[in-house]
Design a protein around this motif. Structure first.
Motif, PDB file in Angstrom:
ATOM      1  N   VAL A   9       0.835  -1.198   0.000  1.00  0.00           N
ATOM      2  CA  VAL A   9       0.000   0.000   0.000  1.00  0.00           C
ATOM      3  C   VAL A   9       0.870   1.248   0.000  1.00  0.00           C
ATOM      4  O   VAL A   9       2.008   1.219   0.456  1.00  0.00           O
ATOM      5  CB  VAL A   9      -0.970   0.042   1.201  1.00  0.00           C
ATOM      6  CG1 VAL A   9      -1.922  -1.125   1.173  1.00  0.00           C
ATOM      7  CG2 VAL A   9      -0.232   0.103   2.502  1.00  0.00           C
ATOM      8  N   ARG A  45      -1.267   8.358  -1.478  1.00  0.00           N
ATOM      9  CA  ARG A  45      -1.226   9.329  -2.569  1.00  0.00           C
ATOM     10  C   ARG A  45      -1.262  10.747  -2.006  1.00  0.00           C
ATOM     11  O   ARG A  45      -1.714  10.959  -0.886  1.00  0.00           O
ATOM     12  CB  ARG A  45      -2.422   9.116  -3.505  1.00  0.00           C
ATOM     13  CG  ARG A  45      -2.389   7.802  -4.223  1.00  0.00           C
ATOM     14  CD  ARG A  45      -1.341   7.844  -5.300  1.00  0.00           C
ATOM     15  NE  ARG A  45      -1.374   6.642  -6.088  1.00  0.00           N
ATOM     16  CZ  ARG A  45      -0.312   5.955  -6.436  1.00  0.00           C
ATOM     17  NH1 ARG A  45       0.872   6.364  -6.066  1.00  0.00           N
ATOM     18  NH2 ARG A  45      -0.409   4.876  -7.168  1.00  0.00           N
ATOM     19  N   SER A 103      -3.276  12.987  -2.557  1.00  0.00           N
ATOM     20  CA  SER A 103      -4.658  13.364  -2.264  1.00  0.00           C
ATOM     21  C   SER A 103      -5.113  12.901  -0.892  1.00  0.00           C
ATOM     22  O   SER A 103      -6.190  13.276  -0.425  1.00  0.00           O
ATOM     23  CB  SER A 103      -5.592  12.761  -3.319  1.00  0.00           C
ATOM     24  OG  SER A 103      -5.551  11.341  -3.244  1.00  0.00           O
ATOM     25  N   LYS A 131      -5.527   9.653  -0.172  1.00  0.00           N
ATOM     26  CA  LYS A 131      -6.131   8.330  -0.310  1.00  0.00           C
ATOM     27  C   LYS A 131      -5.044   7.271  -0.367  1.00  0.00           C
ATOM     28  O   LYS A 131      -3.911   7.538  -0.769  1.00  0.00           O
ATOM     29  CB  LYS A 131      -6.989   8.264  -1.571  1.00  0.00           C
ATOM     30  CG  LYS A 131      -8.188   9.168  -1.494  1.00  0.00           C
ATOM     31  CD  LYS A 131      -9.066   9.006  -2.693  1.00  0.00           C
ATOM     32  CE  LYS A 131     -10.276   9.914  -2.586  1.00  0.00           C
ATOM     33  NZ  LYS A 131     -11.157   9.774  -3.727  1.00  0.00           N
ATOM     34  N   TRP A 132      -5.400   6.065   0.053  1.00  0.00           N
ATOM     35  CA  TRP A 132      -4.479   4.939   0.048  1.00  0.00           C
ATOM     36  C   TRP A 132      -4.758   4.062  -1.159  1.00  0.00           C
ATOM     37  O   TRP A 132      -5.919   3.840  -1.525  1.00  0.00           O
ATOM     38  CB  TRP A 132      -4.642   4.121   1.322  1.00  0.00           C
ATOM     39  CG  TRP A 132      -4.141   4.853   2.517  1.00  0.00           C
ATOM     40  CD1 TRP A 132      -4.857   5.701   3.310  1.00  0.00           C
ATOM     41  CD2 TRP A 132      -2.816   4.834   3.038  1.00  0.00           C
ATOM     42  NE1 TRP A 132      -4.047   6.208   4.301  1.00  0.00           N
ATOM     43  CE2 TRP A 132      -2.795   5.688   4.159  1.00  0.00           C
ATOM     44  CE3 TRP A 132      -1.647   4.165   2.669  1.00  0.00           C
ATOM     45  CZ2 TRP A 132      -1.653   5.890   4.914  1.00  0.00           C
ATOM     46  CZ3 TRP A 132      -0.513   4.364   3.426  1.00  0.00           C
ATOM     47  CH2 TRP A 132      -0.515   5.220   4.527  1.00  0.00           C
ATOM     48  N   VAL A 133      -3.699   3.583  -1.813  1.00  0.00           N
ATOM     49  CA  VAL A 133      -3.843   2.687  -2.948  1.00  0.00           C
ATOM     50  C   VAL A 133      -3.159   1.367  -2.631  1.00  0.00           C
ATOM     51  O   VAL A 133      -2.200   1.314  -1.869  1.00  0.00           O
ATOM     52  CB  VAL A 133      -3.265   3.293  -4.242  1.00  0.00           C
ATOM     53  CG1 VAL A 133      -4.051   4.516  -4.645  1.00  0.00           C
ATOM     54  CG2 VAL A 133      -1.802   3.625  -4.089  1.00  0.00           C
ATOM     55  N   TRP A 146      -3.614  -3.997 -10.034  1.00  0.00           N
ATOM     56  CA  TRP A 146      -4.119  -2.842  -9.309  1.00  0.00           C
ATOM     57  C   TRP A 146      -5.315  -3.284  -8.487  1.00  0.00           C
ATOM     58  O   TRP A 146      -6.250  -3.890  -9.001  1.00  0.00           O
ATOM     59  CB  TRP A 146      -4.540  -1.772 -10.320  1.00  0.00           C
ATOM     60  CG  TRP A 146      -5.153  -0.573  -9.724  1.00  0.00           C
ATOM     61  CD1 TRP A 146      -6.464  -0.242  -9.695  1.00  0.00           C
ATOM     62  CD2 TRP A 146      -4.465   0.489  -9.063  1.00  0.00           C
ATOM     63  NE1 TRP A 146      -6.651   0.947  -9.062  1.00  0.00           N
ATOM     64  CE2 TRP A 146      -5.427   1.412  -8.663  1.00  0.00           C
ATOM     65  CE3 TRP A 146      -3.134   0.731  -8.764  1.00  0.00           C
ATOM     66  CZ2 TRP A 146      -5.120   2.579  -7.981  1.00  0.00           C
ATOM     67  CZ3 TRP A 146      -2.816   1.887  -8.090  1.00  0.00           C
ATOM     68  CH2 TRP A 146      -3.790   2.796  -7.713  1.00  0.00           C
ATOM     69  N   GLY A 169      -6.986  -1.081  -6.172  1.00  0.00           N
ATOM     70  CA  GLY A 169      -7.940  -0.005  -5.964  1.00  0.00           C
ATOM     71  C   GLY A 169      -7.437   1.119  -5.080  1.00  0.00           C
ATOM     72  O   GLY A 169      -6.321   1.100  -4.571  1.00  0.00           O
ATOM     73  N   THR A 170      -8.309   2.103  -4.903  1.00  0.00           N
ATOM     74  CA  THR A 170      -8.057   3.269  -4.060  1.00  0.00           C
ATOM     75  C   THR A 170      -9.000   3.199  -2.871  1.00  0.00           C
ATOM     76  O   THR A 170     -10.187   2.896  -3.030  1.00  0.00           O
ATOM     77  CB  THR A 170      -8.318   4.561  -4.864  1.00  0.00           C
ATOM     78  OG1 THR A 170      -7.545   4.517  -6.056  1.00  0.00           O
ATOM     79  CG2 THR A 170      -7.930   5.786  -4.072  1.00  0.00           C
ATOM     80  N   PHE A 171      -8.486   3.500  -1.691  1.00  0.00           N
ATOM     81  CA  PHE A 171      -9.259   3.330  -0.464  1.00  0.00           C
ATOM     82  C   PHE A 171      -9.140   4.563   0.419  1.00  0.00           C
ATOM     83  O   PHE A 171      -8.149   5.281   0.364  1.00  0.00           O
ATOM     84  CB  PHE A 171      -8.760   2.096   0.296  1.00  0.00           C
ATOM     85  CG  PHE A 171      -8.809   0.845  -0.526  1.00  0.00           C
ATOM     86  CD1 PHE A 171      -9.938   0.065  -0.549  1.00  0.00           C
ATOM     87  CD2 PHE A 171      -7.717   0.466  -1.290  1.00  0.00           C
ATOM     88  CE1 PHE A 171      -9.987  -1.084  -1.318  1.00  0.00           C
ATOM     89  CE2 PHE A 171      -7.757  -0.672  -2.065  1.00  0.00           C
ATOM     90  CZ  PHE A 171      -8.898  -1.459  -2.082  1.00  0.00           C
ATOM     91  N   LYS A 172     -10.156   4.780   1.254  1.00  0.00           N
ATOM     92  CA  LYS A 172     -10.153   5.931   2.153  1.00  0.00           C
ATOM     93  C   LYS A 172      -9.221   5.730   3.336  1.00  0.00           C
ATOM     94  O   LYS A 172      -8.610   6.670   3.817  1.00  0.00           O
ATOM     95  CB  LYS A 172     -11.559   6.206   2.663  1.00  0.00           C
ATOM     96  CG  LYS A 172     -12.496   6.731   1.607  1.00  0.00           C
ATOM     97  CD  LYS A 172     -13.859   7.025   2.191  1.00  0.00           C
ATOM     98  CE  LYS A 172     -14.809   7.519   1.108  1.00  0.00           C
ATOM     99  NZ  LYS A 172     -16.144   7.786   1.647  1.00  0.00           N
ATOM    100  N   ALA A 176      -7.115  -0.661   2.523  1.00  0.00           N
ATOM    101  CA  ALA A 176      -6.121  -0.964   1.497  1.00  0.00           C
ATOM    102  C   ALA A 176      -5.286  -2.176   1.884  1.00  0.00           C
ATOM    103  O   ALA A 176      -5.004  -3.054   1.060  1.00  0.00           O
ATOM    104  CB  ALA A 176      -5.222   0.248   1.256  1.00  0.00           C
TER     105      ALA A 176
END
Length: 92
Positions: free
Chosen positions: A30, A33, A35, A37-39, A51, A53-56, A61
């Motif tokens: 993980v 980012r 922004s 957010k965690w990817v 990939w 995904g993107t997670f809050k 993640a």
């Protein structure tokens, strides 16, 4: 041959060998980012990046990474959380 008072050896060899590379975060697979957010992403066998995904939150993640890792590599793989938390996951 090294002499005890030689500072040049340490300077050109990058310092002491006891230093280890530190991870930017404490979890595998993980990253954060800009922004906020965690990817999550994983390298599947065969050198293909998948990939996830993107997670809050970092926990979401990390769990996505752990589940994908268990499915790809089985129960003996390294996970971020204990394997016992993922009893329902079956390897593919």
């Amino acid at each position: 041959m090294r002499t005890p008072d030689c500072l040049g050896c340490e300077f050109f060899n990058g310092g002491s060998r006891e230093k280890r590379r530190r991870r930017k975060n404490e979890y595998r697979g993980v990253s954060l980012r800009p922004s906020g957010k965690w990817v999550a992403g994983i390298m599947v066998p065969g050198k293909e990046r998948k990939w996830l995904g993107t997670f809050k939150t970092v926990e979401e993640a990390v769990r996505a990474y752990d589940i994908a890792n268990l499915r790809c590599r089985g129960k003996s793989t390294k996970t971020n959380f204990p394997v016992e938390e993922y009893l329902e996951i079956q390897p593919v």
